[in-house]
Design a protein around this motif. Structure first.
Motif, mmCIF file in Angstrom:
data_model
loop_
_atom_site.group_PDB
_atom_site.id
_atom_site.type_symbol
_atom_site.label_atom_id
_atom_site.label_comp_id
_atom_site.label_asym_id
_atom_site.label_seq_id
_atom_site.Cartn_x
_atom_site.Cartn_y
_atom_site.Cartn_z
ATOM 1 N N GLY A 138 7.903 -23.435 -61.321
ATOM 2 C CA GLY A 138 9.195 -22.876 -60.951
ATOM 3 C C GLY A 138 10.283 -23.916 -60.773
ATOM 4 O O GLY A 138 11.058 -23.832 -59.820
ATOM 5 N N ALA A 139 10.349 -24.890 -61.687
ATOM 6 C CA ALA A 139 11.330 -25.960 -61.514
ATOM 7 C C ALA A 139 12.211 -26.195 -62.729
ATOM 8 O O ALA A 139 13.402 -26.465 -62.587
ATOM 9 N N ILE A 140 11.665 -26.102 -63.923
ATOM 10 C CA ILE A 140 12.400 -26.517 -65.115
ATOM 11 C C ILE A 140 13.679 -25.714 -65.323
ATOM 12 O O ILE A 140 14.655 -26.207 -65.897
ATOM 13 N N GLN A 141 13.726 -24.494 -64.806
ATOM 14 C CA GLN A 141 14.908 -23.647 -64.995
ATOM 15 C C GLN A 141 16.110 -24.074 -64.143
ATOM 16 O O GLN A 141 17.180 -23.507 -64.255
ATOM 17 N N TYR A 142 15.927 -25.076 -63.302
ATOM 18 C CA TYR A 142 17.015 -25.501 -62.427
ATOM 19 C C TYR A 142 17.607 -26.857 -62.802
ATOM 20 O O TYR A 142 18.514 -27.335 -62.129
ATOM 21 N N VAL A 143 17.107 -27.472 -63.857
ATOM 22 C CA VAL A 143 17.684 -28.752 -64.286
ATOM 23 C C VAL A 143 18.853 -28.494 -65.233
ATOM 24 O O VAL A 143 18.891 -27.473 -65.913
#
Length: 239
Positions: A138-143
């Protein structure tokens, strides 16, 4: 968390509890909507909330993904929540978390000779030496640039990559403004002392572009992620 150089990101949400308690919480939130809004994942109060919840988090159960794995680069791994789970069955595992500058500064007091925090992908990979697994939940969508970040992660030539809770768009990539409750950020169910909202930008990734960014790798597994609606999980292995 998120934003800045390749690999600076965070987000991990978990709201366990009984159905009754969840219902009470939903009703309370609907009646008493928080007025204060925290902007972005560099906010000090959000970072502190995630940090303290991670310290208090007591993981349970086995994690098959890390069996036999010696080194992990955890992209967007917060204050080391996934490491706490992994080292229960693999106490000698070495774990490098890539996070935002704010989270790295706060979490460094938890660093050991087997757990370290970095702002940049290449620095994390350099400390590990060789990377058995790139893990991201749940992290790559926030870069700011997800595709270039994926390419950077593949360039360190990990033995495999595992992605969880990736929002995939059927058509073109898209952006949206997402809002969460402060107490929903970080592991466990301990509420914040005063509930607030957190607002940030979230990106839906083109499925084709996401897969193509993994140059030198093939999709070993893909399917809906049961932990977050409308997201997918992936496993990549070398060609």
């Amino acid at each position: 968390m998120l934003l800045i150089v390749l690999g600076e990101l965070h987000i991990s949400k978990s709201v366990p509890g009984s159905p009754v308690m969840n219902l009470v919480q939903r009703v309370k939130r609907k009646v008493f909507q928080p007025r204060e809004v925290l902007e972005g994942y560099e906010n000090p109060e959000l970072v502190e909330t995630i940090f303290l919840k991670t310290i208090n988090y007591k993981p349970g159960g086995n994690w098959p993904l890390v069996v036999g794995v010696r080194t992990v680069l955890d992209f967007g791994g917060g204050a080391g929540l996934h490491y706490k789970t992994a080292c229960q069955q693999s106490p000698d595992i070495r774990w490098a978390v890539v996070e935002t500058p704010a989270m790295v500064r706060r979490a460094k007091e938890l660093a050991t000779d087997r757990l370290m925090f970095f702002e940049r992908i290449e620095h994390a990979a350099g400390w590990l030496g060789s990377v058995d697994l790139v893990h991201s939940n749940g992290a790559i969508q926030y870069v700011p640039d997800a595709i270039e970040t994926i390419k950077a992660l593949c360039s360190i030539r990990p033995a495999k990559l595992a992605w969880h809770r990736v929002p995939i768009s059927e058509g073109e990539p898209k952006r949206e403004i997402q809002t969460s409750y402060l107490s929903d950020n970080g592991p466990g169910s301990s509420p914040a002392s005063k509930e607030k909202l957190v607002r940030y930008e979230r990106n839906w990734l083109s499925g084709q572009a996401f897969i193509q960014a993994h140059e030198g790798y093939r999709v070993a597994d893909r399917g809906p992620d049961p932990n977050e609606r409308a997201t997918q999980q992936f496993r990549f292995a070398p060609l």
